[in-house]
Design a protein around this motif. Structure first.
Motif, PDB file in Angstrom:
ATOM      1  N   UNK A  22       0.828  -1.207   0.000  1.00  0.00           N
ATOM      2  CA  UNK A  22       0.000   0.000   0.000  1.00  0.00           C
ATOM      3  C   UNK A  22       0.861   1.255   0.000  1.00  0.00           C
ATOM      4  N   UNK A  23       0.355   2.283  -0.657  1.00  0.00           N
ATOM      5  CA  UNK A  23       1.094   3.549  -0.802  1.00  0.00           C
ATOM      6  C   UNK A  23       0.097   4.690  -0.746  1.00  0.00           C
ATOM      7  N   UNK A  24       0.459   5.743  -0.035  1.00  0.00           N
ATOM      8  CA  UNK A  24      -0.367   6.957  -0.078  1.00  0.00           C
ATOM      9  C   UNK A  24       0.064   7.708  -1.330  1.00  0.00           C
ATOM     10  N   UNK A  25      -0.875   7.885  -2.272  1.00  0.00           N
ATOM     11  CA  UNK A  25      -0.505   8.531  -3.531  1.00  0.00           C
ATOM     12  C   UNK A  25      -0.910  10.003  -3.559  1.00  0.00           C
ATOM     13  N   UNK A  26      -1.822  10.403  -2.664  1.00  0.00           N
ATOM     14  CA  UNK A  26      -2.129  11.831  -2.525  1.00  0.00           C
ATOM     15  C   UNK A  26      -2.760  12.054  -1.154  1.00  0.00           C
ATOM     16  N   UNK A  27      -2.679  13.297  -0.692  1.00  0.00           N
ATOM     17  CA  UNK A  27      -3.250  13.632   0.609  1.00  0.00           C
ATOM     18  C   UNK A  27      -3.671  15.091   0.633  1.00  0.00           C
ATOM     19  N   UNK A  28      -4.538  15.408   1.579  1.00  0.00           N
ATOM     20  CA  UNK A  28      -5.032  16.777   1.737  1.00  0.00           C
ATOM     21  C   UNK A  28      -3.981  17.650   2.424  1.00  0.00           C
ATOM     22  N   UNK A  29      -4.181  18.943   2.324  1.00  0.00           N
ATOM     23  CA  UNK A  29      -3.374  19.891   3.101  1.00  0.00           C
ATOM     24  C   UNK A  29      -3.905  19.900   4.538  1.00  0.00           C
ATOM     25  N   UNK A  30      -5.242  19.820   4.650  1.00  0.00           N
ATOM     26  CA  UNK A  30      -5.865  19.833   5.973  1.00  0.00           C
ATOM     27  C   UNK A  30      -5.409  18.624   6.775  1.00  0.00           C
ATOM     28  N   UNK A  31      -5.376  18.837   8.075  1.00  0.00           N
ATOM     29  CA  UNK A  31      -4.953  17.780   8.980  1.00  0.00           C
ATOM     30  C   UNK A  31      -6.135  17.316   9.832  1.00  0.00           C
ATOM     31  N   UNK A  32      -5.942  16.195  10.484  1.00  0.00           N
ATOM     32  CA  UNK A  32      -6.912  15.713  11.470  1.00  0.00           C
ATOM     33  C   UNK A  32      -6.129  14.937  12.523  1.00  0.00           C
TER      34      UNK A  32
END
Length: 184
Positions: free
Chosen positions: A92-102
């Motif tokens: 598994x790979x994170x291919x994109x993410x938000x700027x916002x955090x949680x």
């Protein structure tokens, strides 16, 4: 069937190693390992099975946590609309993410960490993850809320990162800019 005896604890060197890619197509052994990861997570959420076998409840598990330094994770968790997000993935790979955090308002825990480590763990609010499922299909999953946090936690295990590495050492409950708390 995996039990808590199979899960390595904090301090074990495998938890700090970057795990190896799984060669595709996966071997029977790798497939059996990934199947055992998802089975543990499901079994641990069944009160009867969990009690009978002394399983701590979990919503995710990574291969390094059972002393297998390979890129495999299993996640079995409900999202904010109570839809089941259940995946067993190779590489598994994170291919994109938000700027916002949680972050999880109650903090994170881990089957490999026996004690409670208080503090906020900053995560991306939304992620897109790509991986190969048990049937050999490439999957692309868009996640937010608790499932996004769980996938990030498990993928961190594949990179030798523990959840508490992200906690602010000086002020564990310091405000995280642009971050939304997620209730479990």
């Amino acid at each position: 069937m995996l039990t808590m005896d199979d899960i390595v604890r904090d301090g074990h060197p495998v938890l700090r190693k970057v795990a190896d890619e799984v060669t595709m197509p996966p071997s029977q052994e790798d497939t059996a390992i990934l199947e055992s990861l998802i089975e543990y997570v499901k079994n641990s959420q069944d009160p009867e099975i969990a009690q009978r076998h002394g399983l701590r409840p979990g919503i995710g598990l990574a291969a390094p946590q059972i002393n297998v330094s390979k890129r495999m994770i299993a996640v079995h968790v409900a999202d904010q609309n109570n839809n089941l997000i259940s995946y067993a993935l190779f590489n598994p790979k994170i291919i994109s993410h938000s700027v916002e955090r949680s972050y999880l308002a109650a903090g994170e825990g881990c089957l490999s960490v026996d004690e409670s480590i208080p503090g906020y763990v900053p995560r991306y609010a939304r992620v897109t993850v790509k991986g190969i499922d048990l049937d050999g299909n490439e999957v692309k999953i868009r996640l937010k809320g608790l499932p996004a946090i769980v996938f990030q936690h498990e993928i961190d295990h594949l990179n030798g990162i523990m959840f508490y590495d992200h906690i602010n050492k000086i002020d564990p409950f310091a405000d995280i800019p642009d971050a939304t708390p997620v209730e479990r």
